[in-house]
Design a protein around this motif. Structure first.
Motif, PDB file in Angstrom:
ATOM      1  N   ARG A 134     -35.854  15.614  12.729  1.00  0.00           N
ATOM      2  CA  ARG A 134     -34.618  16.285  13.152  1.00  0.00           C
ATOM      3  C   ARG A 134     -34.729  16.751  14.586  1.00  0.00           C
ATOM      4  NH1 ARG A 134     -34.729  19.144   7.617  1.00  0.00           N
ATOM      5  NH2 ARG A 134     -33.608  17.613   6.362  1.00  0.00           N
ATOM      6  N   LYS A 135     -35.868  17.332  14.906  1.00  0.00           N
ATOM      7  CA  LYS A 135     -36.065  17.798  16.284  1.00  0.00           C
ATOM      8  C   LYS A 135     -35.973  16.636  17.250  1.00  0.00           C
ATOM      9  CE  LYS A 135     -39.059  21.668  15.460  1.00  0.00           C
ATOM     10  NZ  LYS A 135     -40.442  21.690  15.001  1.00  0.00           N
ATOM     11  N   ARG A 136     -36.573  15.544  16.854  1.00  0.00           N
ATOM     12  CA  ARG A 136     -36.576  14.376  17.713  1.00  0.00           C
ATOM     13  C   ARG A 136     -35.148  13.915  17.957  1.00  0.00           C
ATOM     14  NH1 ARG A 136     -39.852   9.248  15.614  1.00  0.00           N
ATOM     15  NH2 ARG A 136     -41.794  10.311  16.109  1.00  0.00           N
ATOM     16  N   LYS A 137     -34.345  13.967  16.889  1.00  0.00           N
ATOM     17  CA  LYS A 137     -32.967  13.540  16.984  1.00  0.00           C
ATOM     18  C   LYS A 137     -32.185  14.452  17.933  1.00  0.00           C
ATOM     19  CE  LYS A 137     -29.727  11.359  13.968  1.00  0.00           C
ATOM     20  NZ  LYS A 137     -28.741  11.771  13.007  1.00  0.00           N
ATOM     21  N   VAL A 138     -32.388  15.755  17.773  1.00  0.00           N
ATOM     22  CA  VAL A 138     -31.706  16.705  18.638  1.00  0.00           C
ATOM     23  C   VAL A 138     -32.097  16.454  20.082  1.00  0.00           C
ATOM     24  CG1 VAL A 138     -31.549  19.131  19.276  1.00  0.00           C
ATOM     25  CG2 VAL A 138     -31.495  18.462  16.873  1.00  0.00           C
ATOM     26  N   ARG A 139     -33.405  16.279  20.306  1.00  0.00           N
ATOM     27  CA  ARG A 139     -33.882  16.014  21.669  1.00  0.00           C
ATOM     28  C   ARG A 139     -33.167  14.817  22.254  1.00  0.00           C
ATOM     29  NH1 ARG A 139     -39.121  17.036  20.229  1.00  0.00           N
ATOM     30  NH2 ARG A 139     -39.581  14.837  19.948  1.00  0.00           N
ATOM     31  N   ASN A 165     -37.628  -1.213  13.332  1.00  0.00           N
ATOM     32  CA  ASN A 165     -37.776   0.077  13.987  1.00  0.00           C
ATOM     33  C   ASN A 165     -36.439   0.610  14.468  1.00  0.00           C
ATOM     34  OD1 ASN A 165     -40.637   0.927  14.108  1.00  0.00           O
ATOM     35  ND2 ASN A 165     -40.875  -1.142  14.860  1.00  0.00           N
ATOM     36  N   GLN A 166     -35.607  -0.312  14.974  1.00  0.00           N
ATOM     37  CA  GLN A 166     -34.291   0.124  15.417  1.00  0.00           C
ATOM     38  C   GLN A 166     -33.435   0.574  14.243  1.00  0.00           C
ATOM     39  OE1 GLN A 166     -32.609  -3.025  17.817  1.00  0.00           O
ATOM     40  NE2 GLN A 166     -34.528  -3.201  18.948  1.00  0.00           N
ATOM     41  N   VAL A 167     -33.534  -0.177  13.163  1.00  0.00           N
ATOM     42  CA  VAL A 167     -32.720   0.176  11.993  1.00  0.00           C
ATOM     43  C   VAL A 167     -33.133   1.535  11.449  1.00  0.00           C
ATOM     44  CG1 VAL A 167     -32.117  -0.460   9.654  1.00  0.00           C
ATOM     45  CG2 VAL A 167     -32.360  -2.221  11.376  1.00  0.00           C
ATOM     46  N   LEU A 168     -34.428   1.741  11.382  1.00  0.00           N
ATOM     47  CA  LEU A 168     -34.906   3.011  10.845  1.00  0.00           C
ATOM     48  C   LEU A 168     -34.403   4.181  11.678  1.00  0.00           C
ATOM     49  CD1 LEU A 168     -38.528   2.086   9.769  1.00  0.00           C
ATOM     50  CD2 LEU A 168     -36.622   2.735   8.301  1.00  0.00           C
ATOM     51  N   GLU A 169     -34.261   3.949  12.973  1.00  0.00           N
ATOM     52  CA  GLU A 169     -33.722   5.005  13.835  1.00  0.00           C
ATOM     53  C   GLU A 169     -32.302   5.380  13.421  1.00  0.00           C
ATOM     54  OE1 GLU A 169     -35.092   6.536  16.650  1.00  0.00           O
ATOM     55  OE2 GLU A 169     -37.025   5.587  16.240  1.00  0.00           O
ATOM     56  N   GLN A 170     -31.615   4.412  12.836  1.00  0.00           N
ATOM     57  CA  GLN A 170     -30.223   4.687  12.467  1.00  0.00           C
ATOM     58  C   GLN A 170     -30.087   5.422  11.129  1.00  0.00           C
ATOM     59  OE1 GLN A 170     -28.294   0.834  12.669  1.00  0.00           O
ATOM     60  NE2 GLN A 170     -29.169   0.560  14.728  1.00  0.00           N
ATOM     61  N   LEU A 171     -31.129   5.414  10.339  1.00  0.00           N
ATOM     62  CA  LEU A 171     -31.060   6.153   9.081  1.00  0.00           C
ATOM     63  C   LEU A 171     -31.184   7.646   9.372  1.00  0.00           C
ATOM     64  CD1 LEU A 171     -33.430   4.061   6.751  1.00  0.00           C
ATOM     65  CD2 LEU A 171     -31.005   3.733   7.208  1.00  0.00           C
ATOM     66  N   THR A 172     -30.579   8.451   8.533  1.00  0.00           N
ATOM     67  CA  THR A 172     -30.780   9.892   8.689  1.00  0.00           C
ATOM     68  C   THR A 172     -32.216  10.200   8.261  1.00  0.00           C
ATOM     69  OG1 THR A 172     -30.185  10.457   6.432  1.00  0.00           O
ATOM     70  CG2 THR A 172     -28.374  10.296   8.025  1.00  0.00           C
TER      71      THR A 172
END
Ligand SMILES: [Zn+2]
Lengths: 308, 189
Positions: B84-89, B132-139
């Protein structure tokens, strides 16, 4: 069951998350519905792709983690203990020399916490460092007596140092090398063995180092250690003993990553001494990549792919 | 020693028992953290923090759930926080993350040394980078549920227990993750 409902449950069918009855109903529907079967197939190939996808955890990482955890737990225990007596004594917080900083390891210098070895080794006299107030190692130091002297505001503390001591020296120092060679066989700590082997490969090439690396490659139970030893043997790759060890590994190591590296190393120097072993390997190897490399090497060496 | 005995021994300060307990779970924990965070450094941090917490709090473990569940609660909480932190960043950052940027990070992950023929190797490499890109798109939650079900082989009910939610919710999460990955990886499979 409708197609829509079936397709929504397909992922859970594959994961075995449906009840017996649900599974029955699904099977019945699938038997009579080509469209849903196709959906199932495509989901199966997605799963197959997903199975391939994750990167394996790098082998040394686990060992690093375990070692670091052990250190940190020890540090915490020491901190707790030292906070305890110090606070009881004077209400002060722990002084800085009791804050653990050791163990964050070294670069070109070899620093060893001798505690790992202490039971089996005595240090050569010259390597000893007299403890001064700044170099008191925290772990393994026990406070035996505390004598507050209220007259002059000083405290006299009698420490018992039983286990750990640090020695610092250059990699080409004989005494350092001896310690490293011993640590490379420490049965209790694969993490220590990996790190030591890593240092040994930066040592000047000697018969002793080579022998230690060969021993680790052939007999260490930990594949991370074997892998490191293999890397360290690169610079000896033309040596007959090393080549023979690499062949043994190629035929016997159960780790395909290590076999792969072994064949790669052998291939770099095309010498006929390995033909027999390679032919044997073709009979038992089931890893595609290794088979391919082996086949190519045999062809390059003008040898038959079959053994006779 | 069975697990319960090991835990009790560790609770009384037996460090060897504690280590043994750690060693029966830490490979799976590290794999989970590494797969979720795709970074050696981050996985290492999670490992340390998780097991240090276990060490500090083991005396509070009362056997009212399995140790596995208890441990995974700690681990998944740490991982979810991290994701979550990574996402916010990322969202706060004014720099738009380009495709190149993403690829850069992916390429820092070491290639596994062994694979089949070169063609398959290339394909799996491309697939991995796409993954890896797809996983980035998952919550973060979808990703965590997917990892635990697909790669750790945990039952949905156990996953629900770890995440403090129902089996049904875990199921929905997994369904969404599967849908997203199918949509994104369709051409590869
Ligand atoms: Zn249908």
């Amino acid at each position: 069951m409708t197609c829509e409902k079936v397709q929504a449950e397909l992922p859970f069918l594959l994961y075995g998350e449906l009840s017996f009855d649900e599974e029955e109903q699904m099977e019945q529907h699938l038997a009579g519905c080509a469209q849903c079967r196709q959906e199932l197939d495509s989901l199966r190939s997605l799963h197959a792709a997903l199975d391939q996808a994750p990167d394996p955890v790098p082998a040394p990482l686990l060992m690093d983690c375990r070692r670091e955890l052990r250190l940190r737990i020890r540090e915490e225990a020491v901190e707790k203990r030292s906070r305890g007596w110090w606070q009881r004594l004077s209400g002060l917080s722990a002084p800085h020399w009791l804050t653990p900083a050791w163990g964050r390891a070294a670069g070109a210098l070899a620093m060893l916490a001798v505690g790992f070895l202490g039971a089996r080794l005595t240090l050569p006299q010259a390597a000893r460092i007299e403890p001064t107030f700044d170099t008191i190692p925290v772990s393994g130091t026990r406070v035996r007596f505390v004598e507050p002297d209220s007259a002059n505001g000083l405290v006299k503390i009698t420490l018992e140092e039983t286990r750990e001591r640090q020695v610092t020296g250059k990699l080409d120092d004989d005494r350092i090398r001896q310690l490293l060679l011993t640590a490379a066989q420490d049965p209790a700590d694969p993490g220590l063995r990996v790190e030591t082997i890593d240092l040994l490969q930066q040592e000047p090439a000697t018969d002793e180092v080579r022998a230690a690396l060969i021993a680790a490659l052939q007999s260490d139970e930990n594949s991370g250690v074997r892998m490191k030893a293999l890397q360290g043997l690169k610079r000896y790759a033309t040596h007959p003993e090393v080549r023979s060890a690499l062949t043994t590994v190629l035929l016997n190591d159960d780790n395909p990553g290590i076999r792969t590296q072994a064949i790669d190393l052998l291939v770099q120097h095309k010498q006929r001494d390995v033909v027999g072993a390679l032919q044997q390997l073709m009979e038992r190897e089931d890893n595609d990549y290794i088979r391919q490399r082996t086949q190519r090497l045999l062809r390059d060496l003008n040898a038959s792919v079959d053994s006779f | 020693m069975d697990e319960a005995a090991l835990i009790r021994a560790a609770q009384t300060g037996d460090e060897q028992a504690f280590e043994q307990l750690v060693h029966s779970y830490d490979q799976a924990v590290l794999r989970l953290a590494y797969n979720l965070l795709r970074s050696q450094e981050d996985a290492r941090d999670i490992y340390q923090e998780a097991f240090l917490r276990v060490h500090r709090n083991l005396h509070t473990f009362r056997f009212d759930c399995s140790f596995h569940t208890w441990l995974y609660r700690i681990v998944t909480n740490l991982c979810l926080d991290h994701l979550r932190k990574r996402k916010v960043r990322k969202e706060e950052s004014t720099v738009v993350e380009t495709e190149d940027g993403t690829r850069d990070r992916v390429s820092t992950i070491p290639e596994p040394g062994v694979s089949g023929d070169p063609e398959r190797y290339l394909l799996s490499r491309e697939l991995r980078s796409r993954m890896n890109q797809v996983l980035e798109q998952l919550t973060p939650r979808e990703r965590t549920v997917f990892e635990m079900r697909h790669h750790q082989g945990m039952r949905l009910r156990a996953i629900g227990e770890v995440l403090g939610t129902s089996e049904e919710a875990a199921k929905n999460c997994l369904f969404r993750a599967t849908q997203k990955m199918r949509a994104a990886l369709g051409e590869f499979v």
